[in-house]
Design a protein around this motif. Structure first.
Motif, PDB file in Angstrom:
ATOM      1  N   GLY A   1       0.817  -1.211   0.000  1.00  0.00           N
ATOM      2  CA  GLY A   1       0.000   0.000   0.000  1.00  0.00           C
ATOM      3  C   GLY A   1       0.843   1.250   0.000  1.00  0.00           C
ATOM      4  N   ILE A   2       0.431   2.221  -0.815  1.00  0.00           N
ATOM      5  CA  ILE A   2       1.118   3.513  -0.913  1.00  0.00           C
ATOM      6  C   ILE A   2       0.065   4.578  -0.644  1.00  0.00           C
ATOM      7  CG2 ILE A   2       2.337   5.078  -2.466  1.00  0.00           C
ATOM      8  CD1 ILE A   2       3.107   2.457  -4.030  1.00  0.00           C
ATOM      9  N   PHE A   3       0.352   5.447   0.295  1.00  0.00           N
ATOM     10  CA  PHE A   3      -0.627   6.482   0.666  1.00  0.00           C
ATOM     11  C   PHE A   3       0.018   7.855   0.599  1.00  0.00           C
ATOM     12  CE2 PHE A   3      -1.415   2.606   3.116  1.00  0.00           C
ATOM     13  CZ  PHE A   3      -2.659   2.263   2.616  1.00  0.00           C
ATOM     14  N   ALA A   4      -0.801   8.850   0.250  1.00  0.00           N
ATOM     15  CA  ALA A   4      -0.305  10.223   0.221  1.00  0.00           C
ATOM     16  C   ALA A   4      -1.431  11.148   0.634  1.00  0.00           C
ATOM     17  CB  ALA A   4       0.200  10.581  -1.177  1.00  0.00           C
ATOM     18  N   LEU A   5      -1.069  12.238   1.268  1.00  0.00           N
ATOM     19  CA  LEU A   5      -2.070  13.213   1.645  1.00  0.00           C
ATOM     20  C   LEU A   5      -1.386  14.536   1.930  1.00  0.00           C
ATOM     21  CD1 LEU A   5      -3.255  12.613   5.313  1.00  0.00           C
ATOM     22  CD2 LEU A   5      -1.193  11.606   4.378  1.00  0.00           C
ATOM     23  N   ASN A   6      -2.179  15.589   1.943  1.00  0.00           N
ATOM     24  CA  ASN A   6      -1.716  16.896   2.406  1.00  0.00           C
ATOM     25  C   ASN A   6      -2.360  17.146   3.751  1.00  0.00           C
ATOM     26  OD1 ASN A   6      -0.589  17.316  -0.190  1.00  0.00           O
ATOM     27  ND2 ASN A   6      -2.582  17.939  -0.926  1.00  0.00           N
ATOM     28  N   THR A   7      -1.582  17.545   4.684  1.00  0.00           N
ATOM     29  CA  THR A   7      -2.153  17.781   6.015  1.00  0.00           C
ATOM     30  C   THR A   7      -1.816  19.180   6.483  1.00  0.00           C
ATOM     31  OG1 THR A   7      -0.268  17.187   7.414  1.00  0.00           O
ATOM     32  CG2 THR A   7      -1.556  15.380   6.478  1.00  0.00           C
ATOM     33  N   ASN A   8      -2.773  19.765   7.132  1.00  0.00           N
ATOM     34  CA  ASN A   8      -2.550  21.086   7.731  1.00  0.00           C
ATOM     35  C   ASN A   8      -2.154  20.851   9.173  1.00  0.00           C
ATOM     36  OD1 ASN A   8      -2.501  23.698   8.519  1.00  0.00           O
ATOM     37  ND2 ASN A   8      -4.619  24.182   8.022  1.00  0.00           N
ATOM     38  N   GLY A   9      -0.874  20.812   9.390  1.00  0.00           N
ATOM     39  CA  GLY A   9      -0.373  20.438  10.709  1.00  0.00           C
ATOM     40  C   GLY A   9       0.057  18.981  10.710  1.00  0.00           C
ATOM     41  N   PHE A  10       0.784  18.596  11.737  1.00  0.00           N
ATOM     42  CA  PHE A  10       1.342  17.248  11.804  1.00  0.00           C
ATOM     43  C   PHE A  10       1.568  16.897  13.270  1.00  0.00           C
ATOM     44  CE2 PHE A  10       4.171  13.915   9.992  1.00  0.00           C
ATOM     45  CZ  PHE A  10       3.359  13.560   8.931  1.00  0.00           C
ATOM     46  N   PRO A  11       1.515  15.654  13.632  1.00  0.00           N
ATOM     47  CA  PRO A  11       1.780  15.309  15.028  1.00  0.00           C
ATOM     48  C   PRO A  11       3.176  15.726  15.447  1.00  0.00           C
ATOM     49  CG  PRO A  11       0.911  13.429  13.838  1.00  0.00           C
ATOM     50  CD  PRO A  11       1.201  14.488  12.835  1.00  0.00           C
TER      51      PRO A  11
ATOM     52  N   ILE B   1       6.441   0.196   6.165  1.00  0.00           N
ATOM     53  CA  ILE B   1       7.768   0.328   5.576  1.00  0.00           C
ATOM     54  C   ILE B   1       8.340   1.701   5.887  1.00  0.00           C
ATOM     55  CG2 ILE B   1       9.028   0.380   3.389  1.00  0.00           C
ATOM     56  CD1 ILE B   1       6.983  -1.647   2.345  1.00  0.00           C
ATOM     57  N   GLY B   2       7.486   2.705   5.875  1.00  0.00           N
ATOM     58  CA  GLY B   2       7.985   4.034   6.220  1.00  0.00           C
ATOM     59  C   GLY B   2       6.894   5.075   6.092  1.00  0.00           C
ATOM     60  N   GLU B   3       7.081   6.203   6.727  1.00  0.00           N
ATOM     61  CA  GLU B   3       6.169   7.332   6.597  1.00  0.00           C
ATOM     62  C   GLU B   3       6.982   8.614   6.728  1.00  0.00           C
ATOM     63  OE1 GLU B   3       3.818   8.549  10.185  1.00  0.00           O
ATOM     64  OE2 GLU B   3       4.163   6.449  10.753  1.00  0.00           O
ATOM     65  N   TRP B   4       6.430   9.676   6.212  1.00  0.00           N
ATOM     66  CA  TRP B   4       7.165  10.949   6.281  1.00  0.00           C
ATOM     67  C   TRP B   4       6.180  12.111   6.171  1.00  0.00           C
ATOM     68  CZ3 TRP B   4       6.545   7.889   2.168  1.00  0.00           C
ATOM     69  CH2 TRP B   4       5.985   8.455   1.012  1.00  0.00           C
ATOM     70  N   GLY B   5       6.664  13.249   6.540  1.00  0.00           N
ATOM     71  CA  GLY B   5       5.910  14.480   6.322  1.00  0.00           C
ATOM     72  C   GLY B   5       6.903  15.617   6.117  1.00  0.00           C
TER      73      GLY B   5
ATOM     74  N   ILE C   1       3.349  17.846   3.059  1.00  0.00           N
ATOM     75  CA  ILE C   1       3.113  16.785   2.085  1.00  0.00           C
ATOM     76  C   ILE C   1       3.569  15.499   2.778  1.00  0.00           C
ATOM     77  CG2 ILE C   1       5.362  17.222   0.988  1.00  0.00           C
ATOM     78  CD1 ILE C   1       4.145  16.294  -1.637  1.00  0.00           C
ATOM     79  N   ALA C   2       2.662  14.578   2.913  1.00  0.00           N
ATOM     80  CA  ALA C   2       2.938  13.418   3.741  1.00  0.00           C
ATOM     81  C   ALA C   2       2.652  12.142   2.975  1.00  0.00           C
ATOM     82  CB  ALA C   2       2.080  13.460   5.012  1.00  0.00           C
ATOM     83  N   GLY C   3       3.246  11.087   3.437  1.00  0.00           N
ATOM     84  CA  GLY C   3       3.018   9.810   2.782  1.00  0.00           C
ATOM     85  C   GLY C   3       3.421   8.659   3.677  1.00  0.00           C
ATOM     86  N   ALA C   4       3.036   7.471   3.270  1.00  0.00           N
ATOM     87  CA  ALA C   4       3.379   6.271   4.027  1.00  0.00           C
ATOM     88  C   ALA C   4       3.287   5.071   3.101  1.00  0.00           C
ATOM     89  CB  ALA C   4       2.435   6.085   5.218  1.00  0.00           C
ATOM     90  N   THR C   5       4.012   4.032   3.456  1.00  0.00           N
ATOM     91  CA  THR C   5       3.917   2.769   2.726  1.00  0.00           C
ATOM     92  C   THR C   5       3.869   1.634   3.734  1.00  0.00           C
ATOM     93  OG1 THR C   5       6.329   2.845   2.527  1.00  0.00           O
ATOM     94  CG2 THR C   5       5.069   3.399   0.567  1.00  0.00           C
ATOM     95  N   GLU C   6       3.184   0.595   3.334  1.00  0.00           N
ATOM     96  CA  GLU C   6       3.072  -0.590   4.172  1.00  0.00           C
ATOM     97  C   GLU C   6       2.961  -1.802   3.269  1.00  0.00           C
ATOM     98  OE1 GLU C   6      -1.787  -0.848   4.550  1.00  0.00           O
ATOM     99  OE2 GLU C   6      -0.625  -0.353   6.331  1.00  0.00           O
ATOM    100  N   TRP C   7       3.178  -2.982   3.865  1.00  0.00           N
ATOM    101  CA  TRP C   7       2.923  -4.171   3.086  1.00  0.00           C
ATOM    102  C   TRP C   7       2.640  -5.359   4.008  1.00  0.00           C
ATOM    103  CZ3 TRP C   7       7.378  -7.244   0.466  1.00  0.00           C
ATOM    104  CH2 TRP C   7       8.438  -7.428   1.342  1.00  0.00           C
ATOM    105  N   LYS C   8       2.088  -6.359   3.376  1.00  0.00           N
ATOM    106  CA  LYS C   8       1.749  -7.579   4.097  1.00  0.00           C
ATOM    107  C   LYS C   8       2.267  -8.732   3.258  1.00  0.00           C
ATOM    108  CE  LYS C   8      -2.360  -9.603   6.257  1.00  0.00           C
ATOM    109  NZ  LYS C   8      -3.820  -9.686   6.142  1.00  0.00           N
ATOM    110  N   LYS C   9       3.175  -9.482   3.822  1.00  0.00           N
ATOM    111  CA  LYS C   9       3.874 -10.470   3.007  1.00  0.00           C
ATOM    112  C   LYS C   9       2.957 -11.613   2.566  1.00  0.00           C
ATOM    113  CE  LYS C   9       8.128  -9.235   5.249  1.00  0.00           C
ATOM    114  NZ  LYS C   9       9.133  -9.626   6.226  1.00  0.00           N
ATOM    115  N   ILE C  10       1.980 -11.941   3.363  1.00  0.00           N
ATOM    116  CA  ILE C  10       0.925 -12.823   2.899  1.00  0.00           C
ATOM    117  C   ILE C  10      -0.283 -11.929   2.756  1.00  0.00           C
ATOM    118  CG2 ILE C  10      -0.370 -14.923   3.332  1.00  0.00           C
ATOM    119  CD1 ILE C  10       1.826 -15.652   5.345  1.00  0.00           C
ATOM    120  N   GLY C  11      -0.516 -11.505   1.541  1.00  0.00           N
ATOM    121  CA  GLY C  11      -1.371 -10.345   1.325  1.00  0.00           C
ATOM    122  C   GLY C  11      -2.838 -10.586   1.552  1.00  0.00           C
ATOM    123  N   SER C  12      -3.561  -9.492   1.499  1.00  0.00           N
ATOM    124  CA  SER C  12      -5.008  -9.549   1.517  1.00  0.00           C
ATOM    125  C   SER C  12      -5.519  -8.464   0.588  1.00  0.00           C
ATOM    126  CB  SER C  12      -5.548  -9.362   2.942  1.00  0.00           C
ATOM    127  OG  SER C  12      -5.063  -8.177   3.504  1.00  0.00           O
TER     128      SER C  12
END
Lengths: 440, 372
Positions: free
Chosen positions: A154-164, A180-184, A198-209
């Motif tokens: 999975g690859i995700f991206a978003l724009n956020t106003n503010g960040f934790p 796998i990783g995330e950033w902002g 500008i933020a994003g994250a990636t994840e994976w599942k080795k035995i997928g769904s």
């Protein structure tokens, strides 16, 4: 076992095309390279039109304009590459327009242990889907996996106003998924610090769904790209991780199952726990002549499969000598399983060789390489394609003559078949000529 | 004139084992990963394939038990990978046709095993004993696990548990109530109130025990065949017990009289299984890394397989797990040693020995071996 490694993250703002990354990367040969690029702007964000570098050919997988309204708008693109001989270097990323008031962020992930088929990684990605929305739970849904064992990514991206405050906690991978990783990234130019990330994250599942999702700390408009990766490690021939302290526990059914326990350890990177099943394959019942083919799974070339080998006992020619013309093998092809969605044709085959003993022309010598009077022929391989069992009459017995010649006269001979895959061996014949023994 | 010099169409003799191509019979064969089909041909089989579960909890797994005949589920114990003194008992219904199989939690309890637990089914209850902790009863209907206890106190905990007649027996004892006694067997039953009704498996009275052999004979396996109980120690002594514990019990050792120096102490409960005929015990002999069987009187080895282990101390405790399947004398045994005559491509360390339909075969199990 597939592995994922982040090779690079790069962010830039207000730059002209092309953007050239600043870190020399040496990609791994025959590893899938995934480059995700996020652009965001106060207007429709730029589109990346080309990526070059490291001797790789980058092919676009998806281009998702996930947000084209509002104060900040976002685009998410994904490129793939794979090469048998990549070179060390940087990337040059070409895009339309100028990034004025625009942010750009890229993450490069390298994945090993996936299929090396196709070109530039096309064989490693079985399917990709995109999705967008506004919520705390970005999600994309894949079609049923081609192989249940394939990883989902999975690859995700978003724009956020503010960040934790703690940037590492913005994204939480879904249950069963490994992040796998995330950033902002946000723009800071002198005294002005923007609130938008500008933020994003990636994840994976080795035995997928099929569901690829996660959770962001706050509701935002997001874009998602979900992939199904082909977990066939053709290069490694099914090489698997080694665990230090596994113990097998065998349980029983009308067919044997090996319920293996893995040491899952304490790290999320440890190989996953699995329940193992060991044959006989259910297709073994079908070769009994049961026309009702099993609906349960059978094996296919993409499974964790070990070909068989068969060595036959010697045939003694009782004082006479023989020369060999070939080996004739009768075999049945095995049925495929509908539930595994196996392709309509699949490769079958085996390799044969003959050993002859008592070869009179060979002499024994006391050297480092002792000649023992045994002659082994060269090997001959039979390969063919077989279709769905349902398409062929039962039993679909076939015969193959392997022209294995042995002109030396032998007193005994035997046949060895190796790399037997996807056929039932019914009958093996050794073909040749009998000669009366020579007199002095 | 070209002719058929030889023909091989009958493979019913099975794997030639140590005989090799010269001494093998005409229906025998070598090689790996081939099984006899019902039509008499030979079919390749995969070593193994994994079936996914819908979750992969962290932590070391300490044993599995298929409650076949109880509820058909597989139960296993997993030490928590995140909490230092907690373990979880999970269960799932194995179903290769419908993946992933779903894990559910039976219980979480405060204990980290130091050795594999042992299990036994009695009706729909699965009894499990954790050496150094306690014994428990799993209610398979309710999916709960409770301490096995009664009016006399908690049941003992040990290395092995079995049902003999109506009584539960637990051997190789270590727990807070009974202490540590390697060669002790403790049995259930309220024999003081009514000695004719020993079936109260919650009753564990203080004096309901007996010891076998020397106190350093660690009892690790209890099995019921015919009408007697077989006890096997860690160094592969075999004892036969007949009669009723607490009244008419008698015990005699039938194997393992002479312990060589540095003898192997590698036997575990999972290394022996009761044959479906209930007349014999198949087991993994660590001294040869091969199969042997015990019919209650004699120990017989299968000469075709197994060679002396290079490591006489038997550190590699992962070898030997086995299970019966199908009919009598049909089983799967993990990590047997095989001679070089076994065939091309044989790796002597990663062999699964299978006896199916009266035919021996070898499966090269790199996938599973990779996890050892």
């Amino acid at each position: 076992m597939p592995t994922a490694t982040v090779l690079m993250r790069y962010a830039e703002g207000n730059e002209n095309s092309p953007i050239v990354t600043d870190t020399t990367i040496t990609p791994t040969a025959n590893a899938l390279q995934l480059l995700q690029i996020s652009t965001n702007d106060s207007v429709t964000p730029s589109t990346v039109t080309a990526v070059t570098g490291c001797g790789l050919t980058w092919v676009e997988v998806a281009n998702l304009l996930y947000d084209d309204v509002g104060v900040r708008r976002g685009r998410l693109q994904l490129f793939r590459a794979m090469s048998a001989a990549p070179t060390a270097g940087v990337l040059s990323i070409t895009f339309t327009g100028q990034i004025s008031n625009e942010e750009f962020a890229a993450q490069w992930v390298e994945i090993t242990g996936v299929s090396t088929g196709g070109t530039n990684g096309s064989g490693a990605i079985v399917q990709s889907v995109t999705a967008s929305g506004t919520s705390t739970t970005p999600s994309a849904t894949l079609a049923p996996l081609a192989t249940a064992a394939n990883p989902s990514y999975g690859i995700f991206a978003l724009n956020t106003n503010g960040f934790p405050a703690d940037n590492d906690d913005a994204f939480t991978a879904a249950s069963g998924y490994e992040e796998i990783g995330e950033w902002g990234y946000r723009k800071e130019d002198g005294t002005t610090v923007a609130n938008w990330y500008i933020a994003g994250a990636t994840e994976w599942k080795k035995i997928g769904s099929t569901t690829v999702n996660g959770t962001y700390y706050a509701s935002n408009t997001w874009g998602a790209i979900a992939l199904e990766l082909d977990g066939t490690d053709t290069a490694g021939a099914g090489a698997l991780a080694t665990l230090a302290s596994d113990v097998p526990y065998l349980t029983s059914n009308d067919r044997y199952e090996i319920a293996l326990c893995a040491d899952r350890g304490t790290s999320t990177t440890d190989p996953e726990f699995r329940h193992w099943y060991a044959g006989p394959p259910l297709w073994g019942e079908a070769v009994a002549g049961d026309a009702s083919y099993p609906t349960q799974y059978t094996l296919d070339e993409n499974s964790l499969y070990t070909p068989g080998s068969l060595e036959l006992p010697f045939q003694d020619f009782k004082g006479k000598e023989a020369t060999i013309q070939g080996v004739y093998v009768e075999f049945n092809t095995r049925p495929s399983s509908i539930s595994e969605s196996i392709a309509s044709t699949y490769p079958i085959g085996f390799t044969a060789s003959v050993q002859g003993y008592g070869v009179p022309n060979y002499s024994r010598t006391t050297t480092n390489s002792l000649t023992t009077g045994v002659h082994t022929s060269t090997t001959v391989t039979y390969t063919a394609s077989a279709g769905y069992q349902a398409d062929e009459p039962w039993p679909n017995t076939r015969g193959a003559f392997l022209p294995i010649r042995m002109d030396q006269r032998v007193k005994k001979a035997r046949v060895t078949l190796t790399d037997i895959h996807l056929v039932e061996i019914v009958n093996v014949q050794l073909i040749g000529d009998i000669h009366p023994p020579r007199t002095a | 004139m070209v002719d058929v010099l030889a023909e091989w169409s009958d493979y019913s003799g099975g794997h030639w084992g140590a005989l090799g191509p010269s001494k093998a019979g005409p229906t025998q064969w070598g090689g790996v990963n081939m099984l006899l089909s019902r039509q008499g041909g030979l079919v390749p089989t995969c070593a193994s394939r994994w079936l996914q579960l819908n979750a992969s909890p962290l932590g070391r797994v300490w044993g599995m038990h298929w409650a076949w005949g109880a509820d058909g589920r597989v139960y296993f114990v997993q030490q928590s990978g995140t909490s230092t003194n907690t373990s979880v008992v999970y269960r799932y219904t194995p179903n290769p046709a419908s993946l992933p199989n779903t894990l559910s939690t039976t219980t979480t309890f405060t204990h980290v095993p130091t050795t594999d637990p042992d299990w036994v089914n009695v009706g729909t209850t699965v009894y499990v004993t954790f050496y150094g902790k306690k014994s428990y009863a799993i209610n398979t209907d309710a999916n709960t696990m409770t301490v096995l206890t009664g009016s006399d106190g908690d049941a003992p905990a040990g290395r092995t548990i079995a049902l003999y007649g109506e009584q539960l027996l637990i051997g190789g004892i270590s727990d807070a109530r009974f202490g540590i006694h390697d060669n002790r067997i403790i049995f259930s039953g309220d024999l003081t109130s009514d000695p004719t009704e020993p079936e109260d498996r919650t009753a564990w009275q203080d004096l309901n025990f007996f010891d076998l052999g020397a106190d350093n004979s660690f009892i690790v396996g209890l099995y019921t065949i015919r009408d007697f109980l077989v006890a096997i120690t860690e160094d592969q002594q075999i004892w036969v017990l007949t009669g009723t514990p607490g009244s008419t019990l008698s015990a005699r050792r039938v194997y393992g009289f002479n312990k060589a120096s540095g003898g192997l102490t590698a036997f575990k409960a999972a290394h022996a299984q009761v044959d479906p005929s209930q007349t014999k015990l198949w087991m993994f002999d660590h001294s040869i890394r091969g199969p042997q069987r015990f019919n209650g009187a004699n120990v017989t080895r299968v000469p075709a397989f197994g060679v002396p282990h290079a490591d006489r101390e038997g550190d590699d405790l992962v070898e030997g797990a086995m299970t019966m399947h199908g009919g009598p004398d049909e089983f799967v045994m993990d990590r047997v040693a095989v001679p070089r005559t076994a065939g091309a491509g044989v790796d002597g360390h990663r062999m699964l020995l299978v006896r199916l339909g009266g035919v021996w075969t070898l499966i090269q199990n790199d996938n599973i071996a990779a996890r050892h």
